[in-house]
Write a protein that holds these residues in place. Structure first.
Motif, short mmCIF file in Angstrom:
data_model
loop_
_atom_site.label_atom_id
_atom_site.label_comp_id
_atom_site.label_asym_id
_atom_site.label_seq_id
_atom_site.Cartn_x
_atom_site.Cartn_y
_atom_site.Cartn_z
N ARG A 106 3.83 54.95 5.91
CA ARG A 106 3.14 53.79 6.48
C ARG A 106 4.20 52.95 7.19
O ARG A 106 5.07 52.35 6.56
CB ARG A 106 2.46 52.97 5.40
CG ARG A 106 1.69 51.79 5.97
CD ARG A 106 0.98 51.03 4.85
NE ARG A 106 0.36 49.85 5.35
CZ ARG A 106 0.98 48.68 5.53
NH1 ARG A 106 2.24 48.54 5.21
NH2 ARG A 106 0.33 47.65 6.01
N VAL A 107 4.13 52.94 8.50
CA VAL A 107 5.15 52.27 9.30
C VAL A 107 5.00 50.76 9.16
O VAL A 107 3.92 50.22 9.40
CB VAL A 107 5.04 52.70 10.78
CG1 VAL A 107 6.09 52.00 11.63
CG2 VAL A 107 5.15 54.21 10.91
N PRO A 108 6.08 50.08 8.74
CA PRO A 108 5.98 48.62 8.56
C PRO A 108 5.78 47.92 9.91
O PRO A 108 6.23 48.39 10.94
CB PRO A 108 7.33 48.24 7.94
CG PRO A 108 8.24 49.38 8.18
CD PRO A 108 7.40 50.60 8.42
N ASP A 145 -1.99 50.10 10.92
CA ASP A 145 -2.66 51.40 10.79
C ASP A 145 -1.89 52.58 11.37
O ASP A 145 -2.48 53.49 11.93
CB ASP A 145 -4.04 51.36 11.44
CG ASP A 145 -4.93 50.30 10.83
OD1 ASP A 145 -4.72 49.96 9.66
OD2 ASP A 145 -5.84 49.83 11.52
N LEU A 146 -0.56 52.58 11.26
CA LEU A 146 0.22 53.71 11.75
C LEU A 146 0.81 54.46 10.56
O LEU A 146 1.58 53.90 9.77
CB LEU A 146 1.34 53.24 12.69
CG LEU A 146 2.18 54.32 13.35
CD1 LEU A 146 1.30 55.31 14.12
CD2 LEU A 146 3.19 53.69 14.29
N TYR A 147 0.41 55.72 10.43
CA TYR A 147 0.83 56.57 9.31
C TYR A 147 1.40 57.86 9.89
O TYR A 147 0.65 58.71 10.38
CB TYR A 147 -0.35 56.90 8.39
CG TYR A 147 -0.96 55.69 7.74
CD1 TYR A 147 -0.51 55.25 6.50
CD2 TYR A 147 -1.99 54.99 8.37
CE1 TYR A 147 -1.07 54.14 5.90
CE2 TYR A 147 -2.55 53.87 7.76
CZ TYR A 147 -2.08 53.45 6.54
OH TYR A 147 -2.64 52.35 5.94
N TYR A 148 2.73 57.99 9.85
CA TYR A 148 3.36 59.22 10.35
C TYR A 148 3.40 60.26 9.25
O TYR A 148 3.77 59.97 8.10
CB TYR A 148 4.79 58.96 10.82
CG TYR A 148 4.88 58.31 12.18
CD1 TYR A 148 4.16 58.79 13.27
CD2 TYR A 148 5.72 57.22 12.39
CE1 TYR A 148 4.25 58.20 14.52
CE2 TYR A 148 5.81 56.63 13.64
CZ TYR A 148 5.08 57.13 14.69
OH TYR A 148 5.17 56.54 15.92
N LEU A 149 3.07 61.49 9.61
CA LEU A 149 3.17 62.61 8.69
C LEU A 149 4.64 62.97 8.54
O LEU A 149 5.32 63.24 9.54
CB LEU A 149 2.37 63.80 9.24
CG LEU A 149 2.31 65.05 8.39
CD1 LEU A 149 1.65 64.79 7.04
CD2 LEU A 149 1.55 66.14 9.14
#
Length: 173
Positions: A76-78, A82-86
């Protein structure tokens, strides 16, 4: 029935949701919502050595036969809504999407992309099927990742904890 209709019927610790906004906030923390926001970043995807063709085919067959047993790991990008990198499970994710297989997720919190990459390396080094050559490669990446820019180290590490704990090589040994 839309997502908000479903959420209106959900209960939380205090009872029903007061309004649609509160229900929406709850929904944004659910696995289904997070899964819909998974992003693939080439830096993370290419950071780990890809599977050989036969390894990929075997993984695909295993997932088709048994489902996806291991959760995909997301960062979960601080400061990014709503950005979640795999960061772990690129092959599993592609296979699951292709065949419509359900999968679980784990969301990790890191302050920077370098911290996420460090976790990726530690995770890879803990795998049983790692060849000695790949293990050596990942230790080298870990060393370089921890070492960073030497010119910045001279400025930032004057009498700091990192200079007291020893060299980068000793930290990863």
């Amino acid at each position: 029935m839309g997502k908000f209709d479903k959420l209106r019927g959900l209960q939380n610790n205090k009872g029903s949701f007061k309004d649609v906004n509160e229900a929406n906030q709850h929904f944004q923390q659910t696995d289904d919502y997070i899964k819909s926001r998974i992003a693939i970043h080439d830096d993370f995807k290419q950071f780990i050595v890809p599977l050989q063709e036969e390894e990929f085919k075997q993984l695909e067959q295993n997932i088709k036969d048994e489902g996806c047993r291991e959760a995909l790991v997301l960062w979960r990008v601080p400061n990014a809504k709503d950005l979640y990198y795999l960061i772990d499970g690129h092959n599993r994710h592609a296979i699951c999407k292709k065949h419509g297989v359900k999968f679980k997720i784990i969301v990790k919190e890191f302050a920077t992309a370098n911290e996420a990459k460090y976790w990726m390396l530690k995770n890879q080094l803990g795998r049983r099927n790692l060849t000695p050559a790949k293990a050596s490669y990942y230790r080298g990446l870990m060393y370089n990742n921890m070492k960073g820019d030497a010119s910045q180290n001279l400025v930032q590490n004057q009498n700091t904890e990192s200079t007291k704990t020893g060299s980068t090589a000793k930290k990863i040994a």
